[in-house]
Write a protein that holds these residues in place. Structure first.
Motif, mmCIF file in Angstrom:
data_model
loop_
_atom_site.group_PDB
_atom_site.id
_atom_site.type_symbol
_atom_site.label_atom_id
_atom_site.label_comp_id
_atom_site.label_asym_id
_atom_site.label_seq_id
_atom_site.Cartn_x
_atom_site.Cartn_y
_atom_site.Cartn_z
ATOM 1 N N TYR A 38 0.972 -1.214 -0.063
ATOM 2 C CA TYR A 38 0.023 0.156 0.170
ATOM 3 C C TYR A 38 0.967 1.099 -0.062
ATOM 4 O O TYR A 38 1.922 1.181 0.375
ATOM 5 N N GLN A 68 -5.407 -0.518 1.843
ATOM 6 C CA GLN A 68 -5.606 -1.959 2.506
ATOM 7 C C GLN A 68 -7.089 -2.273 2.580
ATOM 8 O O GLN A 68 -7.182 -3.321 2.617
ATOM 9 N N ASP A 100 -2.077 0.725 12.040
ATOM 10 C CA ASP A 100 -3.238 0.662 10.689
ATOM 11 C C ASP A 100 -4.248 -0.483 11.011
ATOM 12 O O ASP A 100 -5.343 -0.262 10.733
#
Length: 304
Positions: A38, A68, A100
């Motif tokens: 990503y 993601q 994340d």
């Protein structure tokens, strides 16, 4: 993968010895492992009002998270063909990957796509777009795009390598961050990908699920210089904690840890990793008992 959301990729370590290799996991368990790449750095997490103004949905600073989420959507659509179960998806990450992971749990865009999560050496941290703006402005100035009538057009005309080099040139502190929320790149509360902070979402039980969360002892040791003196240690604490510095110095003193360097390692390890893991576990277990916390303290021989 880790990298402060500024660098890294799913094969960190190289083809011969990738750090994020799914093979041992699939050999030891009945699982299918998916890794994804990503956007990172400015390409994935730059937050700026001009970006928020683009398109019908106001969003900024979370392009890496959107990548993601696209990966999660791919899993939902395709994993059955690889022998996986789209109703049993665990997301897990290390360092920035853990940050994340918590953001993905909190995002309204992932509803029904995540069923368990693992966070290694990260935290449920985020910033508002306004809090991220000073770094964005510093980077834009470094690139010579400040004051341009169309800042985005100026940025998009640049060679990507120029932007990467500018990120390295913009001062982000002394390299020992006390509080992962101060990292220049990471989840941004934009009203679309994130409508509230991941920490708040976890505390409210927005998405209760099994959670594995933990960190390592002396986690910041490789980042702490060898020449920490009592004066430099106290100066770092004063700079980081301001009026609360005397309280922190009372709890973290070389009389307990042996040397100023060991004390700084203990303080920054707790502030960045140990305490955030504990907070995440406590917030999650209030809504789901399936919370597992670990603290890894094994020291390799000769490890610095």
């Amino acid at each position: 993968h880790g990298g402060a959301n500024a660098s890294g990729w799913s094969g960190n370590g190289g083809d011969d010895a990738p750090l994020f290799d799914g093979q041992p996991l699939v050999e030891q368990g009945d699982v299918v492992v998916v890794t994804m790449n990503y956007r990172v750095g400015a390409f994935g997490f730059l937050a700026h009002p001009a970006l928020a103004a683009e398109g019908p949905i106001a969003k900024t600073g979370n392009y890496g998270l959107l990548d993601q989420i696209a990966g999660l959507a791919w899993v939902q659509e395709n994993i059955a063909a690889f022998g996986g179960d789209p109703d049993r998806v665990m997301v897990f990450g290390e360092s920035a990957g853990a940050i994340d992971t918590c953001a993905l749990i909190a995002s309204p865009l992932t509803s029904g796509m995540i069923h368990a999560a693992g966070m290694q050496s990260g935290a449920c941290v985020s910033q508002t777009a306004a809090e991220r703006l000073p770094y964005a402005e510093s980077l834009i100035a470094e690139l010579g795009c400040d004051g341009q009538p169309d800042v985005l057009a100026c940025l998009r005309a640049l060679d990507p390598q120029t932007i990467v080099e500018a990120q390295l040139a913009v001062d982000t502190g002394d390299g020992v961050v006390i509080g992962l929320e101060t990292l220049p790149f990471g989840p941004t509360i934009d009203g679309h990908v994130l409508t509230q902070s991941p920490a708040t979402a976890l505390a409210l039980g927005v998405a209760p699920m099994p959670l594995l969360v933990g960190s390592n002892g002396d986690e910041t040791k490789p980042a702490i210089p060898l020449n920490v003196t009592q004066a430099s240690y106290e100066a770092r604490v004063q700079n980081a904690f301001g009026d609360d510095a005397p309280i922190v110095l009372g709890h973290y003193h070389p009389d307990t840890y042996g040397t100023p360097r060991a004390t700084l390692i203990a303080l920054t390890t707790d502030a960045n990793f140990t305490c955030p893991a504990r907070r995440a576990a406590r917030a999650a277990v209030a809504h789901d008992p399936r919370v597992y916390r670990y603290f890894f303290t094994h020291a390799l021989d000769g490890a610095g």
